[in-house]
Design a protein around this motif. Structure first.
Motif, PDB file in Angstrom:
ATOM      1  N   HIS A 282      37.804  47.134 -55.000  1.00  0.00           N
ATOM      2  CA  HIS A 282      38.884  47.574 -55.818  1.00  0.00           C
ATOM      3  C   HIS A 282      39.021  48.769 -56.510  1.00  0.00           C
ATOM      4  O   HIS A 282      37.752  49.740 -56.827  1.00  0.00           O
ATOM      5  CB  HIS A 282      39.459  45.862 -57.019  1.00  0.00           C
ATOM      6  CG  HIS A 282      39.213  44.674 -56.440  1.00  0.00           C
ATOM      7  ND1 HIS A 282      40.275  43.748 -56.219  1.00  0.00           N
ATOM      8  CD2 HIS A 282      37.876  44.090 -56.218  1.00  0.00           C
ATOM      9  CE1 HIS A 282      39.848  43.142 -55.565  1.00  0.00           C
ATOM     10  NE2 HIS A 282      38.450  43.031 -55.690  1.00  0.00           N
TER      11      HIS A 282
ATOM     12  N   ALA B  79      40.837  51.259 -58.808  1.00  0.00           N
ATOM     13  CA  ALA B  79      42.404  51.229 -59.839  1.00  0.00           C
ATOM     14  C   ALA B  79      42.172  53.154 -61.006  1.00  0.00           C
ATOM     15  O   ALA B  79      41.455  53.517 -60.650  1.00  0.00           O
ATOM     16  CB  ALA B  79      41.754  49.944 -61.004  1.00  0.00           C
ATOM     17  N   PRO B  80      43.449  53.645 -60.584  1.00  0.00           N
ATOM     18  CA  PRO B  80      44.885  52.522 -59.832  1.00  0.00           C
ATOM     19  C   PRO B  80      45.366  52.869 -58.508  1.00  0.00           C
ATOM     20  O   PRO B  80      45.979  52.449 -58.030  1.00  0.00           O
ATOM     21  CB  PRO B  80      45.932  54.032 -61.156  1.00  0.00           C
ATOM     22  CG  PRO B  80      45.216  54.721 -60.899  1.00  0.00           C
ATOM     23  CD  PRO B  80      43.752  54.414 -60.931  1.00  0.00           C
TER      24      PRO B  80
ATOM     25  N   ALA C  25      44.748  51.755 -51.140  1.00  0.00           N
ATOM     26  CA  ALA C  25      45.297  50.194 -50.341  1.00  0.00           C
ATOM     27  C   ALA C  25      45.457  49.668 -48.996  1.00  0.00           C
ATOM     28  O   ALA C  25      45.334  48.934 -48.721  1.00  0.00           O
ATOM     29  CB  ALA C  25      47.343  49.792 -51.099  1.00  0.00           C
TER      30      ALA C  25
ATOM     31  N   PRO D   4      42.394  45.870 -52.300  1.00  0.00           N
ATOM     32  CA  PRO D   4      43.219  45.913 -53.383  1.00  0.00           C
ATOM     33  C   PRO D   4      43.365  47.799 -54.125  1.00  0.00           C
ATOM     34  O   PRO D   4      42.210  47.365 -54.937  1.00  0.00           O
ATOM     35  CB  PRO D   4      42.856  44.437 -53.536  1.00  0.00           C
ATOM     36  CG  PRO D   4      42.010  44.268 -52.906  1.00  0.00           C
ATOM     37  CD  PRO D   4      40.676  44.818 -52.360  1.00  0.00           C
ATOM     38  N   VAL D   5      44.347  47.671 -53.889  1.00  0.00           N
ATOM     39  CA  VAL D   5      44.670  48.988 -55.506  1.00  0.00           C
ATOM     40  C   VAL D   5      45.544  47.687 -56.907  1.00  0.00           C
ATOM     41  O   VAL D   5      45.529  47.288 -57.011  1.00  0.00           O
ATOM     42  CB  VAL D   5      45.085  49.363 -55.420  1.00  0.00           C
ATOM     43  CG1 VAL D   5      44.760  50.870 -54.024  1.00  0.00           C
ATOM     44  CG2 VAL D   5      46.436  49.175 -54.983  1.00  0.00           C
ATOM     45  N   HIS D   6      44.810  48.565 -58.222  1.00  0.00           N
ATOM     46  CA  HIS D   6      45.110  47.961 -59.628  1.00  0.00           C
ATOM     47  C   HIS D   6      45.735  49.311 -60.290  1.00  0.00           C
ATOM     48  O   HIS D   6      45.212  49.881 -60.811  1.00  0.00           O
ATOM     49  CB  HIS D   6      44.586  47.194 -60.375  1.00  0.00           C
ATOM     50  CG  HIS D   6      43.541  45.718 -59.510  1.00  0.00           C
ATOM     51  ND1 HIS D   6      44.167  44.726 -59.148  1.00  0.00           N
ATOM     52  CD2 HIS D   6      42.276  45.649 -58.141  1.00  0.00           C
ATOM     53  CE1 HIS D   6      43.488  43.761 -58.431  1.00  0.00           C
ATOM     54  NE2 HIS D   6      42.336  45.048 -57.655  1.00  0.00           N
TER      55      HIS D   6
ATOM     56  N   LEU E  32      47.618  50.934 -63.532  1.00  0.00           N
ATOM     57  CA  LEU E  32      46.044  51.191 -64.759  1.00  0.00           C
ATOM     58  C   LEU E  32      46.353  52.254 -65.198  1.00  0.00           C
ATOM     59  O   LEU E  32      46.267  53.076 -64.610  1.00  0.00           O
ATOM     60  CB  LEU E  32      45.078  49.853 -65.338  1.00  0.00           C
ATOM     61  CG  LEU E  32      44.097  51.212 -64.893  1.00  0.00           C
ATOM     62  CD1 LEU E  32      43.134  49.587 -65.529  1.00  0.00           C
ATOM     63  CD2 LEU E  32      43.292  50.880 -63.558  1.00  0.00           C
TER      64      LEU E  32
ATOM     65  N   LEU F 181      40.176  44.881 -66.958  1.00  0.00           N
ATOM     66  CA  LEU F 181      40.658  44.497 -65.609  1.00  0.00           C
ATOM     67  C   LEU F 181      39.120  43.903 -65.035  1.00  0.00           C
ATOM     68  O   LEU F 181      39.103  42.867 -63.818  1.00  0.00           O
ATOM     69  CB  LEU F 181      40.677  45.665 -64.743  1.00  0.00           C
ATOM     70  CG  LEU F 181      41.343  45.570 -62.945  1.00  0.00           C
ATOM     71  CD1 LEU F 181      42.561  44.874 -62.772  1.00  0.00           C
ATOM     72  CD2 LEU F 181      41.621  47.165 -62.998  1.00  0.00           C
TER      73      LEU F 181
ATOM     74  N   GLU G 170      38.611  40.950 -65.478  1.00  0.00           N
ATOM     75  CA  GLU G 170      39.353  39.526 -64.919  1.00  0.00           C
ATOM     76  C   GLU G 170      39.282  39.667 -63.536  1.00  0.00           C
ATOM     77  O   GLU G 170      39.266  38.471 -61.922  1.00  0.00           O
ATOM     78  CB  GLU G 170      40.663  40.381 -64.619  1.00  0.00           C
ATOM     79  CG  GLU G 170      42.026  38.584 -63.914  1.00  0.00           C
ATOM     80  CD  GLU G 170      43.115  39.896 -63.512  1.00  0.00           C
ATOM     81  OE1 GLU G 170      44.149  40.123 -62.707  1.00  0.00           O
ATOM     82  OE2 GLU G 170      43.804  41.292 -64.109  1.00  0.00           O
ATOM     83  N   LEU G 171      38.393  40.472 -62.540  1.00  0.00           N
ATOM     84  CA  LEU G 171      38.050  40.919 -61.241  1.00  0.00           C
ATOM     85  C   LEU G 171      36.420  40.370 -61.371  1.00  0.00           C
ATOM     86  O   LEU G 171      36.038  39.977 -59.948  1.00  0.00           O
ATOM     87  CB  LEU G 171      38.047  42.245 -60.668  1.00  0.00           C
ATOM     88  CG  LEU G 171      39.140  42.271 -60.794  1.00  0.00           C
ATOM     89  CD1 LEU G 171      39.007  44.277 -60.378  1.00  0.00           C
ATOM     90  CD2 LEU G 171      40.031  42.077 -59.131  1.00  0.00           C
TER      91      LEU G 171
END
Length: 441
Positions: free
Chosen positions: A15, A17-18, A24, A28-30, A32, A43, A46-47
């Motif tokens: 993953h 972030a950001p 992407a 997956p990108v997040h 933040l 995060l 969460e992951l």
């Protein structure tokens, strides 16, 4: 780095972030704030992340690695105190002095009178560095004393400090050294190109391209850097109670006085990282986790692909000034048709129509591998020619001098550069003499 992590058979998910719209497409990108330690910890929880790799320097200096460590989450990246090796050039000089590491003579100051005295002491070309983080562009190296003093005054007026150094004349080498706080494992050296235009013309940038291997430096060069530079610095940071866990970037000049340190970074830096990781066959995720958990001494010999890798950066219109954003990029799929060529996104985004557009200065990089530098260059530039971005530019001479054998080192004869340093990594090292003064950024 994401491409390399995805190649690791032991990595199930990656993953970012950001992240950005190019990334992407792969993971997956997040969104933040990467400089918010608690947001990063949240995060990661969460992951249910097994490892967090902190890429940029600003989150490290902001203490993101510290927060993850307190939360019991394995992290590859140094503490805020250890990251000062990059966050403050004056601190880096202090560490080098204590560890006996060879580097340019310097003066750290907040007083313009001291700056002027240092100019008199060291002479031209004048080297003035913003003491703090400046995204690779806080350095001016110039024969023009007025310009050098103006840069110093700008830094001081902003409330910062400056470091004035003597100029180091000689080719440059980039060496990444992994550390678990005690043990060190060097990767394969590379060389990057800082000036924006061919022939090392134009202003300094964050890097317009890179290549590896560099086979023309003396045998044992990497061993010497580990012995005289990396290990003493890691030992000194550990002695001070701030062990360095992560990757120490050693920016080096090879001078008539031997190896001299130009700068340290506390993280992987583009574009050298892209070339080095393109030829690293040892699974990257496992390697970084071993560093994060203090197991580098247990590593087997690192494995490297044969041949060479070249990275070419595509920059937006007006970079390194205020780059134009929002221009549509085409030809990305065509550029990556060759299985030994990759397009790595940096400053990209999507517009309302879903098209990939420019969103930064260094927009993307084309990374290629080949049996040698000539083949890697041909593949890389063939891929780059398939990409269209209005007003963009890139250098056409990345790795050219090395591929044509036009490389020399002061007082040295080239050698195979094998090494017996921890990890057993090949010691093929070097950098072309085409580097210029401002590449000491």
């Amino acid at each position: 780095m994401i491409t390399s992590l995805l190649r690791d058979p032991h990595v199930s998910e990656v993953h970012s972030a950001p992240g950005n719209q190019g990334i992407a497409q792969d993971v997956p990108v997040h969104p933040l704030n990467a400089q918010d330690p608690e947001a990063v910890v949240a995060l990661a929880r969460e992951l249910d992340a097994d490892l967090v790799v902190v890429g940029p320097e600003a989150p490290l200096v902001a203490g993101v690695a510290d927060a993850l460590t307190r939360a019991g989450i394995p992290v590859f990246g140094p503490s805020a105190q250890a990251a000062r090796i990059e966050g403050s050039k004056a601190f880096a000089k202090e560490i080098m002095a204590a560890a006996g590491v060879p580097t340019a003579r310097s003066v750290a100051t907040t007083d313009l009178a001291d700056v002027r005295a240092a100019f008199e002491r060291f002479g031209a070309p004048y080297v003035v560095k913003d003491d703090g983080l400046a995204a690779g562009k806080g350095v001016v190296v110039t024969p023009d004393r007025d310009r050098a003093e103006a840069h110093a005054r700008e830094c001081l007026d902003a409330g910062g400090a400056v470091v004035v150094e003597e100029f180091l004349d000689g080719p440059e080498v980039s060496l990444f050294v992994l550390s678990d706080g005690e043990n060190v494992v060097p990767l394969q050296p590379a060389q990057d190109f800082k000036r924006v235009r061919d022939g090392d013309q134009g202003p300094n940038t964050g890097g317009m391209g890179a290549y590896t291997p560099l086979e023309w430096l003396p045998e044992g060069f990497t061993d010497e850097v580990v012995r005289r530079v990396a290990r003493p610095v890691i030992d000194e940071l550990r002695r001070r109670g701030t062990p360095f866990v992560g990757v120490l970037y050693c920016g080096l000049a090879v001078t008539e006085r031997g190896i001299q340190v130009i700068e340290f970074n506390a993280r992987f830096g583009d574009p050298e990282t892209q070339s080095v990781l393109a030829v690293l066959e040892t699974p990257l995720g496992e390697l970084l986790l071993d560093a994060a958990q203090g197991r580098l001494s247990e590593r087997e010999e690192l494995q490297w692909a044969s041949g060479a890798s070249v990275t070419i950066v595509l920059a937006a219109h007006n970079y390194p000034g205020a780059p134009r954003k929002g221009d549509v990029i085409t030809g990305l799929a065509e550029a990556a048709q060759d299985p030994d060529t990759w397009v790595i996104h940096a400053g990209t985004d999507r517009n309302a129509a879903g098209e990939i557009v420019s969103a930064g200065g260094r927009v993307l990089a084309v990374v290629s591998r080949g049996a040698d530098l000539r083949e890697a260059r041909e593949r890389g530039y063939r891929g780059m020619e398939r990409i269209t971005l209005p007003g963009s530019h890139y250098r056409t001479d990345i790795a050219l001098a090395a591929s044509e054998g036009r490389i020399t080192v002061p007082g040295c004869q080239p050698g195979p550069g094998t090494t017996d340093a921890p990890g057993g990594t090949p010691g093929r090292t070097g950098a072309p003499t085409a580097t210029t003064a401002e590449e000491q950024a």
